[in-house]
Design a protein around this motif. Structure first.
Motif, PDB file in Angstrom:
ATOM      1  N   SER A 109      -2.993   8.054  -2.952  1.00  0.00           N
ATOM      2  CA  SER A 109      -3.623   8.311  -1.663  1.00  0.00           C
ATOM      3  C   SER A 109      -4.685   9.394  -1.866  1.00  0.00           C
ATOM      4  O   SER A 109      -4.687  10.112  -2.873  1.00  0.00           O
ATOM      5  CB  SER A 109      -2.584   8.772  -0.644  1.00  0.00           C
ATOM      6  OG  SER A 109      -2.010   9.994  -1.042  1.00  0.00           O
ATOM      7  N   ARG A 131      -2.353   4.531  -8.713  1.00  0.00           N
ATOM      8  CA  ARG A 131      -2.683   4.148  -7.334  1.00  0.00           C
ATOM      9  C   ARG A 131      -2.262   5.310  -6.446  1.00  0.00           C
ATOM     10  O   ARG A 131      -1.070   5.546  -6.251  1.00  0.00           O
ATOM     11  CB  ARG A 131      -1.948   2.879  -6.935  1.00  0.00           C
ATOM     12  CG  ARG A 131      -2.525   1.639  -7.570  1.00  0.00           C
ATOM     13  CD  ARG A 131      -1.724   0.394  -7.260  1.00  0.00           C
ATOM     14  NE  ARG A 131      -1.446   0.220  -5.849  1.00  0.00           N
ATOM     15  CZ  ARG A 131      -2.238  -0.421  -4.984  1.00  0.00           C
ATOM     16  NH1 ARG A 131      -3.359  -0.944  -5.392  1.00  0.00           N
ATOM     17  NH2 ARG A 131      -1.880  -0.548  -3.740  1.00  0.00           N
ATOM     18  N   ILE A 153      -5.407   4.379   0.028  1.00  0.00           N
ATOM     19  CA  ILE A 153      -5.007   4.219  -1.369  1.00  0.00           C
ATOM     20  C   ILE A 153      -6.232   3.940  -2.236  1.00  0.00           C
ATOM     21  O   ILE A 153      -7.042   3.066  -1.921  1.00  0.00           O
ATOM     22  CB  ILE A 153      -3.988   3.065  -1.520  1.00  0.00           C
ATOM     23  CG1 ILE A 153      -2.725   3.367  -0.724  1.00  0.00           C
ATOM     24  CG2 ILE A 153      -3.668   2.812  -2.982  1.00  0.00           C
ATOM     25  CD1 ILE A 153      -1.914   4.518  -1.230  1.00  0.00           C
ATOM     26  N   GLN A 154      -6.364   4.695  -3.314  1.00  0.00           N
ATOM     27  CA  GLN A 154      -7.443   4.539  -4.288  1.00  0.00           C
ATOM     28  C   GLN A 154      -6.819   4.315  -5.662  1.00  0.00           C
ATOM     29  O   GLN A 154      -5.767   4.870  -5.952  1.00  0.00           O
ATOM     30  CB  GLN A 154      -8.301   5.807  -4.357  1.00  0.00           C
ATOM     31  CG  GLN A 154      -8.765   6.347  -3.026  1.00  0.00           C
ATOM     32  CD  GLN A 154      -9.801   5.470  -2.382  1.00  0.00           C
ATOM     33  OE1 GLN A 154     -10.615   4.869  -3.077  1.00  0.00           O
ATOM     34  NE2 GLN A 154      -9.776   5.386  -1.075  1.00  0.00           N
ATOM     35  N   THR A 155      -7.476   3.535  -6.497  1.00  0.00           N
ATOM     36  CA  THR A 155      -7.065   3.396  -7.892  1.00  0.00           C
ATOM     37  C   THR A 155      -7.932   4.328  -8.711  1.00  0.00           C
ATOM     38  O   THR A 155      -9.156   4.260  -8.641  1.00  0.00           O
ATOM     39  CB  THR A 155      -7.235   1.947  -8.373  1.00  0.00           C
ATOM     40  OG1 THR A 155      -6.457   1.096  -7.544  1.00  0.00           O
ATOM     41  CG2 THR A 155      -6.767   1.802  -9.808  1.00  0.00           C
ATOM     42  N   LYS A 156      -7.285   5.220  -9.465  1.00  0.00           N
ATOM     43  CA  LYS A 156      -8.027   6.231 -10.209  1.00  0.00           C
ATOM     44  C   LYS A 156      -7.502   6.291 -11.634  1.00  0.00           C
ATOM     45  O   LYS A 156      -6.305   6.151 -11.863  1.00  0.00           O
ATOM     46  CB  LYS A 156      -7.846   7.589  -9.529  1.00  0.00           C
ATOM     47  CG  LYS A 156      -8.815   8.630  -9.979  1.00  0.00           C
ATOM     48  CD  LYS A 156      -9.420   9.315  -8.786  1.00  0.00           C
ATOM     49  CE  LYS A 156     -10.161  10.581  -9.182  1.00  0.00           C
ATOM     50  NZ  LYS A 156     -11.390  10.290  -9.885  1.00  0.00           N
ATOM     51  N   ARG A 157      -8.386   6.511 -12.584  1.00  0.00           N
ATOM     52  CA  ARG A 157      -8.023   6.561 -13.992  1.00  0.00           C
ATOM     53  C   ARG A 157      -8.141   8.006 -14.475  1.00  0.00           C
ATOM     54  O   ARG A 157      -9.176   8.654 -14.267  1.00  0.00           O
ATOM     55  CB  ARG A 157      -8.971   5.654 -14.768  1.00  0.00           C
ATOM     56  CG  ARG A 157      -8.512   5.301 -16.144  1.00  0.00           C
ATOM     57  CD  ARG A 157      -9.461   4.301 -16.743  1.00  0.00           C
ATOM     58  NE  ARG A 157     -10.658   4.968 -17.213  1.00  0.00           N
ATOM     59  CZ  ARG A 157     -11.274   4.669 -18.358  1.00  0.00           C
ATOM     60  NH1 ARG A 157     -10.817   3.706 -19.116  1.00  0.00           N
ATOM     61  NH2 ARG A 157     -12.352   5.312 -18.715  1.00  0.00           N
ATOM     62  N   ALA A 178       0.842  -1.190   0.000  1.00  0.00           N
ATOM     63  CA  ALA A 178       0.000   0.000   0.000  1.00  0.00           C
ATOM     64  C   ALA A 178       0.880   1.243   0.000  1.00  0.00           C
ATOM     65  O   ALA A 178       1.286   1.726   1.049  1.00  0.00           O
ATOM     66  CB  ALA A 178      -0.905  -0.018   1.222  1.00  0.00           C
ATOM     67  N   ARG A 208      -3.799   4.660 -15.332  1.00  0.00           N
ATOM     68  CA  ARG A 208      -4.393   4.186 -14.083  1.00  0.00           C
ATOM     69  C   ARG A 208      -3.358   4.370 -12.985  1.00  0.00           C
ATOM     70  O   ARG A 208      -2.253   3.831 -13.071  1.00  0.00           O
ATOM     71  CB  ARG A 208      -4.782   2.721 -14.228  1.00  0.00           C
ATOM     72  CG  ARG A 208      -5.685   2.226 -13.130  1.00  0.00           C
ATOM     73  CD  ARG A 208      -6.118   0.801 -13.393  1.00  0.00           C
ATOM     74  NE  ARG A 208      -6.799   0.637 -14.665  1.00  0.00           N
ATOM     75  CZ  ARG A 208      -8.116   0.777 -14.830  1.00  0.00           C
ATOM     76  NH1 ARG A 208      -8.870   1.081 -13.800  1.00  0.00           N
ATOM     77  NH2 ARG A 208      -8.661   0.601 -16.013  1.00  0.00           N
ATOM     78  N   CYS A 223       1.619   5.131  -2.325  1.00  0.00           N
ATOM     79  CA  CYS A 223       1.110   6.093  -3.289  1.00  0.00           C
ATOM     80  C   CYS A 223       2.164   6.358  -4.355  1.00  0.00           C
ATOM     81  O   CYS A 223       3.337   6.555  -4.041  1.00  0.00           O
ATOM     82  CB  CYS A 223       0.747   7.375  -2.554  1.00  0.00           C
ATOM     83  SG  CYS A 223       0.221   8.704  -3.644  1.00  0.00           S
TER      84      CYS A 223
END
Length: 78
Positions: A52, A50, A33-37, A3, A48, A5
């Motif tokens: 924070s 990963r 932690i978030q996965t964002k595109r 985990a 994509r 960033c």
């Protein structure tokens, strides 16, 4: 994958759980932690990431192009 960033490099912190009787055992503080595109206009594609929650706010401020440049400067492949 651990985990951490991609933008800020935030990793888990470690500490102790302290019970009512004051015994200490190990614990781990994970970053959010978030996965964002994101659409990357210069390359004409989505990336994509990963991130924070704090890094998502940073991207809202500095923009995705500058954020990807910072990530690549840290040596992370995007």
């Amino acid at each position: 994958m651990s985990a951490h960033c991609m933008l800020t490099g935030t990793r888990p912190g470690f500490g102790n759980r302290i019970s009512h009787s004051h015994r200490r055992t190990s614990r781990r503080f994970d970053p959010n932690i978030q996965t964002k595109r994101y659409w990357l206009p210069s390359e004409g594609r989505y990336v994509r990431l990963r991130l924070s929650a704090r890094a998502i706010k940073t991207i809202d401020t500095i923009g995705v192009e500058a954020a990807v440049a910072r990530i690549r400067a840290r040596g992370v492949k995007v």
